[in-house]
Scaffold this motif. Sequence first.
Motif, PDB file in Angstrom:
ATOM      1  N   VAL A 163       0.855  -1.155  -0.019  1.00  0.00           N
ATOM      2  CA  VAL A 163      -0.068   0.133  -0.051  1.00  0.00           C
ATOM      3  C   VAL A 163       0.894   1.130  -0.057  1.00  0.00           C
ATOM      4  O   VAL A 163       1.740   1.251   0.767  1.00  0.00           O
ATOM      5  CB  VAL A 163      -0.848   0.062   1.103  1.00  0.00           C
ATOM      6  N   THR A 164       0.648   1.950  -1.062  1.00  0.00           N
ATOM      7  CA  THR A 164       1.559   3.164  -1.263  1.00  0.00           C
ATOM      8  C   THR A 164       0.552   4.663  -1.256  1.00  0.00           C
ATOM      9  O   THR A 164      -0.491   4.292  -1.592  1.00  0.00           O
ATOM     10  CB  THR A 164       2.556   3.229  -2.487  1.00  0.00           C
ATOM     11  N   SER A 165       1.112   5.764  -1.153  1.00  0.00           N
ATOM     12  CA  SER A 165       0.423   6.829  -1.740  1.00  0.00           C
ATOM     13  C   SER A 165       1.191   7.911  -2.578  1.00  0.00           C
ATOM     14  O   SER A 165       1.965   8.656  -2.157  1.00  0.00           O
ATOM     15  CB  SER A 165      -0.049   7.692  -0.083  1.00  0.00           C
ATOM     16  N   PRO A 166       0.995   7.455  -3.942  1.00  0.00           N
ATOM     17  CA  PRO A 166       1.499   8.296  -4.711  1.00  0.00           C
ATOM     18  C   PRO A 166       0.908   9.772  -4.869  1.00  0.00           C
ATOM     19  O   PRO A 166      -0.140  10.074  -4.719  1.00  0.00           O
ATOM     20  CB  PRO A 166       1.174   7.489  -6.258  1.00  0.00           C
ATOM     21  N   ALA A 167       1.983  10.593  -5.204  1.00  0.00           N
ATOM     22  CA  ALA A 167       1.254  12.086  -5.270  1.00  0.00           C
ATOM     23  C   ALA A 167       1.947  12.592  -6.656  1.00  0.00           C
ATOM     24  O   ALA A 167       3.043  12.421  -7.163  1.00  0.00           O
ATOM     25  CB  ALA A 167       2.138  12.926  -3.872  1.00  0.00           C
ATOM     26  N   THR A 168       1.125  13.696  -6.941  1.00  0.00           N
ATOM     27  CA  THR A 168       1.274  14.352  -8.299  1.00  0.00           C
ATOM     28  C   THR A 168       1.425  15.688  -7.645  1.00  0.00           C
ATOM     29  O   THR A 168       0.382  16.409  -7.281  1.00  0.00           O
ATOM     30  CB  THR A 168       0.261  14.191  -9.319  1.00  0.00           C
TER      31      THR A 168
ATOM     32  N   ARG B 173       2.421  19.463  -8.992  1.00  0.00           N
ATOM     33  CA  ARG B 173       2.536  20.341 -10.234  1.00  0.00           C
ATOM     34  C   ARG B 173       2.791  19.535 -11.451  1.00  0.00           C
ATOM     35  O   ARG B 173       3.627  19.906 -12.232  1.00  0.00           O
ATOM     36  CB  ARG B 173       3.645  21.262  -9.778  1.00  0.00           C
ATOM     37  N   GLY B 174       2.170  18.529 -11.509  1.00  0.00           N
ATOM     38  CA  GLY B 174       2.078  17.504 -12.753  1.00  0.00           C
ATOM     39  C   GLY B 174       3.386  16.647 -12.616  1.00  0.00           C
ATOM     40  O   GLY B 174       3.538  15.888 -13.698  1.00  0.00           O
ATOM     41  N   GLU B 175       3.979  16.789 -11.501  1.00  0.00           N
ATOM     42  CA  GLU B 175       5.221  15.960 -11.395  1.00  0.00           C
ATOM     43  C   GLU B 175       4.895  14.555 -10.469  1.00  0.00           C
ATOM     44  O   GLU B 175       4.574  15.029  -9.305  1.00  0.00           O
ATOM     45  CB  GLU B 175       6.562  16.606 -11.047  1.00  0.00           C
ATOM     46  N   LYS B 176       4.963  13.527 -11.179  1.00  0.00           N
ATOM     47  CA  LYS B 176       4.475  12.315 -10.160  1.00  0.00           C
ATOM     48  C   LYS B 176       5.845  11.838  -9.232  1.00  0.00           C
ATOM     49  O   LYS B 176       6.791  11.922  -9.596  1.00  0.00           O
ATOM     50  CB  LYS B 176       4.147  11.126 -11.235  1.00  0.00           C
ATOM     51  N   ASN B 177       5.428  11.726  -7.862  1.00  0.00           N
ATOM     52  CA  ASN B 177       6.368  10.906  -6.955  1.00  0.00           C
ATOM     53  C   ASN B 177       5.709  10.007  -6.424  1.00  0.00           C
ATOM     54  O   ASN B 177       4.729  10.000  -5.487  1.00  0.00           O
ATOM     55  CB  ASN B 177       6.820  12.196  -6.014  1.00  0.00           C
ATOM     56  N   HIS B 178       6.065   8.789  -6.467  1.00  0.00           N
ATOM     57  CA  HIS B 178       5.588   7.557  -6.160  1.00  0.00           C
ATOM     58  C   HIS B 178       6.489   6.777  -5.313  1.00  0.00           C
ATOM     59  O   HIS B 178       7.418   5.900  -5.838  1.00  0.00           O
ATOM     60  CB  HIS B 178       5.018   6.591  -7.260  1.00  0.00           C
ATOM     61  N   ASP B 179       6.679   7.146  -4.227  1.00  0.00           N
ATOM     62  CA  ASP B 179       7.337   6.532  -3.125  1.00  0.00           C
ATOM     63  C   ASP B 179       6.914   5.180  -2.597  1.00  0.00           C
ATOM     64  O   ASP B 179       5.835   5.180  -2.337  1.00  0.00           O
ATOM     65  CB  ASP B 179       7.943   7.368  -1.908  1.00  0.00           C
ATOM     66  N   ALA B 180       7.733   3.958  -2.657  1.00  0.00           N
ATOM     67  CA  ALA B 180       7.447   2.765  -1.825  1.00  0.00           C
ATOM     68  C   ALA B 180       7.089   2.770  -0.796  1.00  0.00           C
ATOM     69  O   ALA B 180       6.165   2.048  -0.070  1.00  0.00           O
ATOM     70  CB  ALA B 180       8.549   1.625  -2.255  1.00  0.00           C
ATOM     71  N   ARG B 181       7.593   4.020   0.104  1.00  0.00           N
ATOM     72  CA  ARG B 181       7.282   3.863   1.759  1.00  0.00           C
ATOM     73  C   ARG B 181       6.037   4.728   1.993  1.00  0.00           C
ATOM     74  O   ARG B 181       5.693   5.652   1.265  1.00  0.00           O
ATOM     75  CB  ARG B 181       8.573   4.713   2.342  1.00  0.00           C
ATOM     76  N   SER B 182       5.509   4.652   3.168  1.00  0.00           N
ATOM     77  CA  SER B 182       4.422   5.240   3.509  1.00  0.00           C
ATOM     78  C   SER B 182       4.142   5.538   4.820  1.00  0.00           C
ATOM     79  O   SER B 182       5.258   5.305   5.542  1.00  0.00           O
ATOM     80  CB  SER B 182       3.005   4.156   3.193  1.00  0.00           C
ATOM     81  N   SER B 183       3.078   6.175   5.225  1.00  0.00           N
ATOM     82  CA  SER B 183       2.876   6.743   6.783  1.00  0.00           C
ATOM     83  C   SER B 183       2.934   5.433   7.719  1.00  0.00           C
ATOM     84  O   SER B 183       2.769   4.712   7.477  1.00  0.00           O
ATOM     85  CB  SER B 183       1.627   7.385   6.798  1.00  0.00           C
TER      86      SER B 183
ATOM     87  N   PHE C 172       7.188   2.585  -8.839  1.00  0.00           N
ATOM     88  CA  PHE C 172       7.867   3.503  -7.932  1.00  0.00           C
ATOM     89  C   PHE C 172       8.950   4.179  -8.474  1.00  0.00           C
ATOM     90  O   PHE C 172       9.643   3.850  -9.430  1.00  0.00           O
ATOM     91  CB  PHE C 172       8.288   2.612  -6.624  1.00  0.00           C
ATOM     92  N   THR C 173       9.077   5.557  -7.767  1.00  0.00           N
ATOM     93  CA  THR C 173      10.137   6.645  -8.532  1.00  0.00           C
ATOM     94  C   THR C 173      11.176   6.608  -7.222  1.00  0.00           C
ATOM     95  O   THR C 173      12.425   7.063  -7.598  1.00  0.00           O
ATOM     96  CB  THR C 173       9.683   7.861  -8.539  1.00  0.00           C
ATOM     97  N   ALA C 174      11.020   5.996  -6.114  1.00  0.00           N
ATOM     98  CA  ALA C 174      11.910   6.031  -4.919  1.00  0.00           C
ATOM     99  C   ALA C 174      11.731   4.886  -3.879  1.00  0.00           C
ATOM    100  O   ALA C 174      10.324   4.707  -3.752  1.00  0.00           O
ATOM    101  CB  ALA C 174      12.082   7.541  -4.438  1.00  0.00           C
ATOM    102  N   GLY C 175      12.614   4.770  -3.215  1.00  0.00           N
ATOM    103  CA  GLY C 175      12.366   4.066  -2.003  1.00  0.00           C
ATOM    104  C   GLY C 175      12.330   2.542  -1.831  1.00  0.00           C
ATOM    105  O   GLY C 175      11.746   2.089  -0.712  1.00  0.00           O
TER     106      GLY C 175
END
Length: 887
Positions: A145-150, A152-162, A365-368
């Motif tokens: 379970v992850t929380s991808p964020a966009t 300003r149009g740039e996607k950041n999908h970290d494998a880590r979550s809260s 995922f873009t990181a993590g």
Amino acid sequence: MFNLEKEIGKWLKSFRKQQAFDEGAIHEMELHLRDHIEDLIAEGIDRKDAFNQAVKEFGDVPKVAEEEFWNQQRKPTIKSVIYSSLLKSFYSVALRNLIKHKTYFAINVLGLSIGLSGFIFISLFVANELSYDRFHANYKNIYMVTSPATIRGEKNHDARSSMPLANTLLQEYPQIIESTRIYNPGSILIGKLKNVANEEGVLFVDDRFLGVFDFKLLKGDLNKALKEPRSIVLTKSYAKKYFGKENPVGKELLVGTDETSYKVTGVIEDAPANSHIKFNMLGSISSNDAWNSNRWIGGTQYTYAVLNEETKVDALEIEMKELFYKFMAPEIEYYTGMSIEEWEVGNIIGYELTPIKDIHLKSSFTAGELEPPGNISYIYIYSLIGVLILLMAIFNFVNLATAYSSTRAKEVGIRKVIGSSKGHLISQFVLESIFIAFFATIVAALIVAVTTPYFIDLIGKNLAFKLTDHLVYASILIGLALIVGLLAGFYPALILSSFRPVEVLKGKMRSGMKSGWLRNMLVTAQFGVAIVIIIGTTITYEQVKFMLSKSLGFEKEQVLVIERPDWLGDNIDTFKEALLSQSAVLGVSNSLTLPGKRFEMRSYRKKDEQEVFLFLNNQVNYDYLDVIGLELVSGRFFEKKFGADSNAIVINESAAKSFGFEDPIGKPMKSAFKKGRPLTVIGVVKDYNTESLHKSIGPMSLELDERSAGYISLKIASNQNIRETISFIEDAWYEYADSKPFEYFFFDEDYENLYKTETNTGRVLVVFASLSILIACLGLIGLITFTTSVRTKEIGLRKILGAGSGTLIRLLSRETLILIGFAIFIGWPLAYFASEYWLQNFADRIEVSLWIYLVPTFALILVVGLTISFQTIKAATSNPVDSLRQE
């Protein structure tokens, strides 16, 4: 006097008395007997003894007849195609022919075993990659379970979550029947008494971890092993490392900088090679309150959920959006001072469920990531190479078999004259092919078994599967041998069985010659594949060389990096001063991270504006610019004489462009991480790569933190003795860091690890390019052998008529060179499209020039020339009288 023909007649008569055999079978057995007698006579045995020995080896006639009778009784409605005696004959003839033609047998076995071993290795690698995380019994229902964020149009999908996410999922959604979380602190101190070492692969997990995943617990209680704080479970190999043959359960280990005592509560099987969760130790996550906060912003842990089988994943993801508004939105409003409606203009945060089986190859995922992911593109590339190598080996077999057919034409003619059917001939030759394939498979299996450690080193990772692990793999090999034998042997068998006996016995083989077009096509295909692989290898190496030599905007040479400066505590400044007293140390800097390492993200806003910008961020000290070698474009860097620099920020050119500033110096900013305190832009550095060249350079910010304790970087003078310098640094470390281990690396060597996958791929391609050339050259030997054998009379006549050796060499090589020309025509476009497909993975890439195609092609032509020169020169310099006498 002994009459051989009369005795053979009596032997045949004894078979005709048995009703189990028809005339076709009897004719086959006669041919087998005569062949065997001739071979024995050739070995120096007299005719009578040769006959008696051959008959004895064939077996007792009544017994053979009885065996065949019962075979027919067992299948009364199906006439046996291969009689028991006939099958024995096939085996004997096949074995005798292969022993008689040792060179043919050796070349075929060599070509097939090379192709098969290459195919097996690649199959093992591909199977390993595709099987990731499928060993868990419930893998179809386990999701990350992850929380991808966009932003300003740039996607950041970290494998880590809260941190609170795992527990919240169980409370909020009945579709989720279990959840667990993992925290990876990186390297951490582990030891006994004062003997401590820095260990990687120590994960901290909750008590539900062993229930969600199927990692086998060897010792300890599954339900209690990780329940209590300061509990730790060791893998089998690490239990042996720290406790030898003793049972470690109940014993204690020191964990962390403060050397907290943890109790060993279990021993677990080592994590499989095909698991994306790899570990050496598992600690209880309840051991540290900092790992159990209720903060939702900033993902630091990995969350997994087990879904009910009936759950619709897409619908659940939409439903989980409520978590954002219920838990994360209030924190965003608190830190940014904006309402969530204002923040959501251009910004989106959602929740995504990634199947555990897709994490290794198909995640976005873009990181993590817990470990570097695989690349599905490489699976396609490796699979294609494996199939092509195997096909090249099969083509090579077909070429050699059809070339060799001319030596067996008379045998086929005689067999047909005495009544052998086409079906029997095909069975005979296919059986020989299968025999060769089985022998080659055994050789290939031995090659794989012996060289597996070298292959693992070549690809840079362990394999979950080995040929010796299970009997199933043996059965797969047998099936592979059978398939290869049938594929490689059927066409040559068809060609051989189609010879017309009258023309063969007259010295003509027109039927057999009709296979020339296919043989030429196969050779063309072989060299086309070889050209594609060689050009691909060249492009891979050029791209890797480009990545390692490209100016990245910082200096990584002559930089030594010390890990874990947090172990110095309050002595960090004193330690740095001690280092600067050594003339070999030109500069010292500490920072949270470095290019090539993991960067955190920070959000910024222009003062009095609501638009949010997301940048990579690093916390550095005053000397970072000089030690790392960044180029200042405008403004200044952090300086001690400016006390306000704690509220200053340095950005790169991409960040300035994102803000839309022509002159960003002096512009005020705000950051949620500073709780809305104003920040002032004091400098702009030239863009530099913080990640690999797979990604383009993004916006970057630097903030001042004098005690940042991620790494200490030292600029070392190039004219100094490096060993003495390291010894001095190590002595200083132990003076100020007590007994903590001294660990360091060289910046340039560590940065090269970013391209480990590409480097390993290049090494693999070199090996398989060499194999493809070798197999293609073996096929070429078959073609040249065939050409010279059928043109023997022509060569003799041309020499008598005055043709020189040079003319004959050109004549014999002309067809091969034409085929290579066709191979180049086909191979170059394929190589171009394949290289473009691979190079699109890189933001910065080489420009493919013409020489990358020309040099490998000329190298291949040179190898081919050397290969064919021996046969052509031998044929061209032979005595024409001998050639005409043979005809």
